[in-house]
Design a protein around this motif. Structure first.
Motif, mmCIF file in Angstrom:
data_model
loop_
_atom_site.group_PDB
_atom_site.id
_atom_site.type_symbol
_atom_site.label_atom_id
_atom_site.label_comp_id
_atom_site.label_asym_id
_atom_site.label_seq_id
_atom_site.Cartn_x
_atom_site.Cartn_y
_atom_site.Cartn_z
ATOM 1 N N GLU A 223 74.836 71.755 -13.625
ATOM 2 C CA GLU A 223 74.201 70.492 -13.248
ATOM 3 C C GLU A 223 73.586 69.773 -14.443
ATOM 4 O OE1 GLU A 223 72.690 70.065 -8.966
ATOM 5 O OE2 GLU A 223 71.786 71.925 -9.675
ATOM 6 N N LEU A 224 74.205 69.935 -15.584
ATOM 7 C CA LEU A 224 73.650 69.342 -16.794
ATOM 8 C C LEU A 224 73.588 67.826 -16.699
ATOM 9 C CD1 LEU A 224 74.425 70.742 -20.291
ATOM 10 C CD2 LEU A 224 74.093 68.310 -20.004
ATOM 11 N N ASP A 225 74.594 67.219 -16.061
ATOM 12 C CA ASP A 225 74.596 65.757 -15.962
ATOM 13 C C ASP A 225 73.438 65.249 -15.095
ATOM 14 O OD1 ASP A 225 75.677 66.798 -13.668
ATOM 15 O OD2 ASP A 225 77.352 65.391 -13.537
ATOM 16 N N ARG A 226 73.130 65.976 -14.013
ATOM 17 C CA ARG A 226 72.007 65.553 -13.169
ATOM 18 C C ARG A 226 70.682 65.681 -13.909
ATOM 19 N NH1 ARG A 226 68.192 68.078 -10.508
ATOM 20 N NH2 ARG A 226 69.108 70.127 -10.885
ATOM 21 N N ILE A 227 70.529 66.770 -14.642
ATOM 22 C CA ILE A 227 69.296 67.005 -15.384
ATOM 23 C C ILE A 227 69.134 65.951 -16.478
ATOM 24 C CG2 ILE A 227 68.071 68.639 -16.864
ATOM 25 C CD1 ILE A 227 69.564 70.873 -15.328
ATOM 26 N N ALA A 228 70.230 65.624 -17.161
ATOM 27 C CA ALA A 228 70.172 64.596 -18.210
ATOM 28 C C ALA A 228 69.767 63.249 -17.613
ATOM 29 C CB ALA A 228 71.526 64.478 -18.911
ATOM 30 N N PHE A 229 70.297 62.951 -16.418
ATOM 31 C CA PHE A 229 69.937 61.695 -15.752
ATOM 32 C C PHE A 229 68.447 61.679 -15.411
ATOM 33 C CE2 PHE A 229 69.170 59.518 -11.699
ATOM 34 C CZ PHE A 229 69.546 58.221 -12.044
ATOM 35 N N GLU A 230 67.938 62.780 -14.862
ATOM 36 C CA GLU A 230 66.517 62.835 -14.506
ATOM 37 C C GLU A 230 65.633 62.674 -15.743
ATOM 38 O OE1 GLU A 230 66.142 66.541 -12.503
ATOM 39 O OE2 GLU A 230 66.937 65.786 -10.595
ATOM 40 N N CYS A 231 66.049 63.286 -16.846
ATOM 41 C CA CYS A 231 65.285 63.150 -18.090
ATOM 42 C C CYS A 231 65.289 61.702 -18.574
ATOM 43 C CB CYS A 231 65.871 64.067 -19.163
ATOM 44 S SG CYS A 231 65.622 65.830 -18.859
ATOM 45 N N PHE A 232 66.443 61.070 -18.511
ATOM 46 C CA PHE A 232 66.540 59.676 -18.953
ATOM 47 C C PHE A 232 65.693 58.763 -18.075
ATOM 48 C CE2 PHE A 232 69.039 55.594 -19.270
ATOM 49 C CZ PHE A 232 68.648 55.308 -20.580
ATOM 50 N N GLU A 233 65.727 58.994 -16.772
ATOM 51 C CA GLU A 233 64.918 58.184 -15.863
ATOM 52 C C GLU A 233 63.423 58.355 -16.159
ATOM 53 O OE1 GLU A 233 66.049 55.988 -12.853
ATOM 54 O OE2 GLU A 233 67.140 55.933 -14.741
ATOM 55 N N SER A 234 63.030 59.544 -16.559
ATOM 56 C CA SER A 234 61.614 59.797 -16.820
ATOM 57 C C SER A 234 61.115 59.090 -18.073
ATOM 58 C CB SER A 234 61.370 61.307 -16.955
ATOM 59 O OG SER A 234 61.878 61.807 -18.177
ATOM 60 N N MET A 235 62.025 58.513 -18.863
ATOM 61 C CA MET A 235 61.643 57.860 -20.122
ATOM 62 C C MET A 235 61.354 56.372 -19.970
ATOM 63 S SD MET A 235 64.392 59.774 -22.644
ATOM 64 C CE MET A 235 63.537 59.543 -24.207
ATOM 65 N N ILE A 236 61.438 55.847 -18.769
ATOM 66 C CA ILE A 236 61.223 54.415 -18.565
ATOM 67 C C ILE A 236 59.829 53.991 -19.016
ATOM 68 C CG2 ILE A 236 60.953 52.622 -16.798
ATOM 69 C CD1 ILE A 236 63.259 53.832 -15.274
ATOM 70 N N GLU A 237 58.828 54.802 -18.703
ATOM 71 C CA GLU A 237 57.461 54.436 -19.069
ATOM 72 C C GLU A 237 57.312 54.328 -20.580
ATOM 73 O OE1 GLU A 237 52.830 55.985 -18.561
ATOM 74 O OE2 GLU A 237 54.477 57.165 -17.744
ATOM 75 N N LEU A 238 57.923 55.249 -21.317
ATOM 76 C CA LEU A 238 57.851 55.198 -22.780
ATOM 77 C C LEU A 238 58.557 53.950 -23.303
ATOM 78 C CD1 LEU A 238 56.980 56.622 -25.394
ATOM 79 C CD2 LEU A 238 59.209 57.780 -25.402
ATOM 80 N N ARG A 239 59.694 53.619 -22.715
ATOM 81 C CA ARG A 239 60.392 52.400 -23.124
ATOM 82 C C ARG A 239 59.522 51.165 -22.911
ATOM 83 N NH1 ARG A 239 64.347 50.186 -18.928
ATOM 84 N NH2 ARG A 239 62.309 49.484 -18.191
ATOM 85 N N ASP A 240 58.855 51.095 -21.772
ATOM 86 C CA ASP A 240 58.018 49.930 -21.467
ATOM 87 C C ASP A 240 56.842 49.818 -22.436
ATOM 88 O OD1 ASP A 240 59.780 49.526 -19.431
ATOM 89 O OD2 ASP A 240 58.396 50.029 -17.805
ATOM 90 N N ILE A 241 56.287 50.962 -22.835
ATOM 91 C CA ILE A 241 55.204 50.956 -23.820
ATOM 92 C C ILE A 241 55.728 50.424 -25.150
ATOM 93 C CG2 ILE A 241 53.736 52.468 -25.229
ATOM 94 C CD1 ILE A 241 53.349 54.217 -22.743
ATOM 95 N N TYR A 242 56.918 50.843 -25.533
ATOM 96 C CA TYR A 242 57.535 50.363 -26.776
ATOM 97 C C TYR A 242 57.721 48.849 -26.742
ATOM 98 C CZ TYR A 242 61.175 49.274 -30.187
ATOM 99 O OH TYR A 242 61.906 48.692 -31.195
ATOM 100 N N VAL A 243 58.264 48.352 -25.642
ATOM 101 C CA VAL A 243 58.512 46.906 -25.524
ATOM 102 C C VAL A 243 57.203 46.120 -25.626
ATOM 103 C CG1 VAL A 243 59.331 45.076 -23.983
ATOM 104 C CG2 VAL A 243 60.640 47.195 -24.196
ATOM 105 N N GLU A 244 56.169 46.595 -24.946
ATOM 106 C CA GLU A 244 54.881 45.894 -25.013
ATOM 107 C C GLU A 244 54.312 45.930 -26.428
ATOM 108 O OE1 GLU A 244 50.612 45.655 -22.602
ATOM 109 O OE2 GLU A 244 52.099 47.192 -22.060
ATOM 110 N N GLY A 245 54.540 47.035 -27.132
ATOM 111 C CA GLY A 245 54.042 47.154 -28.501
ATOM 112 C C GLY A 245 54.719 46.185 -29.455
ATOM 113 N N ILE A 246 56.060 46.119 -29.413
ATOM 114 C CA ILE A 246 56.750 45.209 -30.341
ATOM 115 C C ILE A 246 56.516 43.751 -29.945
ATOM 116 C CG2 ILE A 246 58.475 46.940 -30.964
ATOM 117 C CD1 ILE A 246 60.498 45.426 -29.218
ATOM 118 N N GLU A 247 56.365 43.498 -28.649
ATOM 119 C CA GLU A 247 56.022 42.138 -28.215
ATOM 120 C C GLU A 247 54.701 41.687 -28.828
ATOM 121 O OE1 GLU A 247 57.183 39.953 -24.237
ATOM 122 O OE2 GLU A 247 56.083 41.802 -23.857
ATOM 123 N N THR A 248 53.720 42.578 -28.768
ATOM 124 C CA THR A 248 52.404 42.256 -29.332
ATOM 125 C C THR A 248 52.522 41.946 -30.811
ATOM 126 O OG1 THR A 248 51.323 43.708 -27.711
ATOM 127 C CG2 THR A 248 50.051 43.111 -29.671
#
Length: 479
Positions: A223-248
């Motif tokens: 189930e490596l593909d499912r686990i990789a998907f769950e890990c990627f989904e869990s990174m949304i918050e970090l991405r949003d923090i990055y976007v807000e940082g470069i926007e600032t």
């Protein structure tokens, strides 16, 4: 389905000949469907003590279910402890309260009052019952009963799996590091802009540390593909923090130093392959979520630069020649394309959900959760990188930006290109494309369309065939 259903005893009142016939018909149907039924009319003889028979049936460990056929007369006799029903009730009510799983006694409703309320003895009120009080309800109720006796519920509890792999990292991925430095960055942007560069670099360092924490250890490829998907989904918050940082930073900095973003990308590359030092072996796919995340932040960086019309900085970012170190400590260098990977594990997971033309494109569009940066802006950023790398002569057989968002290209998703027909917009972005005039721009656009149609794989299904319509090569600088 179990081949050994529960053995049942039917408790009922001889309310009328019609009701008794109804009970016997029910018992007959159950027997025909493989259920062993104990019924007084079948299993007692003249001279037998009915009270002892009833007591034995209620207490018999072989009897797994007692079916209580409840109508108005049954409820009245039970509550009044009258007759055989009363005797059964005295015994049954004690057993009901002793029954730890509360499932041995099943009330089958044979009659309801004028308001549609079920007639039930007091000791069974509040318990789940099966309504068989009308011909319409009887069929559905009978199916429920059969499922119950065979332990085959219509909505079975799903098999319980294990905790998502990414959940095991929650303690180290609370993102307090990035969030703290983001708040500092915003405060400095408002009060001490001369300290902005330093605060931005500290924010990017915190971001890199949090990014590294998303590395995941895989013990097997199950189930490596499912686990990789769950890990990627869990990174949304970090991405949003990055976007807000470069926007600032882009919004408040008097002079944007793109080298900070360039340094970030070069520093993040080796972190893609972060793994537990005790892990002797690994799967290349265990890094797929880390790889795709890097490409995603590049798309958002470009989208933010477009939003703030920072075209000179965008040109610098895309023209830069990057030098990175891979997981084998080898140096790799090239254009921004070196940060675009092909995460097959995530593609396979998305294909299991649907036959998407671009599984990665579909995954990225589902993640556009920042209101300011819609699907259209990410699609537009993807296309702009592709176009500009061609204009900068940075696309060849070795390096090419693949258009994962290609299937979503429409005229309304790429307004940046549609506006090239306006003279004011063309004048604003002319230097970004490195052309001297509109004629040269049109020639290069037409050459790009021809190059794409010739070299892009499966362009008929990828959306690339729409390039001529969205790039409007013959209408540039027209209005």
């Amino acid at each position: 389905m179990s081949t050994v259903p529960d053995k049942v005893f039917i408790s009922y009142s001889w309310s009328s000949p019609e009701h008794k016939a109804w009970v016997i018909e029910l018992a007959t149907n159950l027997e025909r469907d493989g259920i062993e039924v104990i019924l007084d009319d079948w299993d007692t003889t003249e001279g037998q003590d009915l009270n002892k028979f009833m007591e034995k049936m209620v207490n018999d460990s072989d009897i797994k279910r007692v079916l209580v056929i409840s109508d108005k007369i049954y409820a009245e006799k039970a509550d009044g402890r009258y007759g055989g029903v009363g005797t059964e009730t005295t015994i049954a009510s004690i057993e009901v309260y002793k029954d730890s799983d509360q499932s041995k006694f099943i009330a089958l409703i044979a009659e309801v009052d004028d308001n549609g309320n079920a007639y039930l003895p007091t000791y069974l009120k509040g318990k789940k019952y099966i309504d068989m009080s009308s011909p319409q309800n009887f069929e559905e109720g009978y199916r429920k009963l059969i499922r119950n006796l065979y332990h085959k519920p219509e909505n079975p509890r799903p098999e319980r799996g294990t905790a998502p792999k990414w959940l095991m990292h929650d303690e180290k991925k609370n993102l307090s590091n990035s969030s703290t430095h983001l708040n500092i960055l915003k405060k400095i942007a408002d009060s001490r802009p001369n300290k902005l560069d330093n605060a931005f670099n500290q924010f990017l360092s915190a971001f890199l540390n949090d990014y590294k924490s998303y590395s995941t250890r895989f013990e097997s490829n199950t189930e490596l593909d499912r686990i990789a998907f769950e890990c990627f989904e869990s990174m949304i918050e970090l991405r949003d923090i990055y976007v807000e940082g470069i926007e600032t930073y882009f919004n408040y900095a008097d002079e944007i130093k793109v080298k900070y973003i360039i340094n970030l990308l070069e520093d993040i590359y080796p972190l893609i392959y972060t793994r537990d030092e005790t892990q002797s072996s690994f799967f290349e796919s265990q890094f797929d979520h880390m790889k795709l995340f890097v490409m995603e932040i590049i798309l958002y960086t470009v989208a933010v630069l477009i939003e703030y019309e920072r075209y000179k900085e965008l040109e610098t970012l895309l023209k830069n020649h990057y030098f990175v170190i891979d997981r084998s400590s080898r140096e790799i260098h090239g254009p921004v394309c070196i940060f675009q990977f092909h995460p097959d594990t995530l593609s396979n997971y998305m294909r299991r959900q649907n036959e998407w033309i671009s599984p990665i494109g579909e995954l990225l569009t589902k993640r556009t959760t920042i209101p300011k940066y819609s699907n259209a802006q990410i699609i537009q950023a993807d296309l702009l990188i592709y176009v500009l790398l061609y204009f900068y002569n940075l696309s060849d057989e070795y390096f090419q930006w693949d258009l994962y968002m290609g299937p979503y290209i429409r005229e309304n998703t790429v307004p940046f290109f549609r506006k090239l027909r306006k003279k004011s917009h063309f004048n604003d972005v002319q230097e970004l494309f490195g052309v001297e005039n509109a004629t040269q721009m049109s020639e290069k656009m037409n050459a790009l369309i021809e190059y794409t149609n010739k070299n892009y794989r499966n362009h008929s299904r990828s959306g690339i065939h729409r390039l001529a319509a969205v790039l409007v090569p013959n209408e540039i600088n027209k209005y």
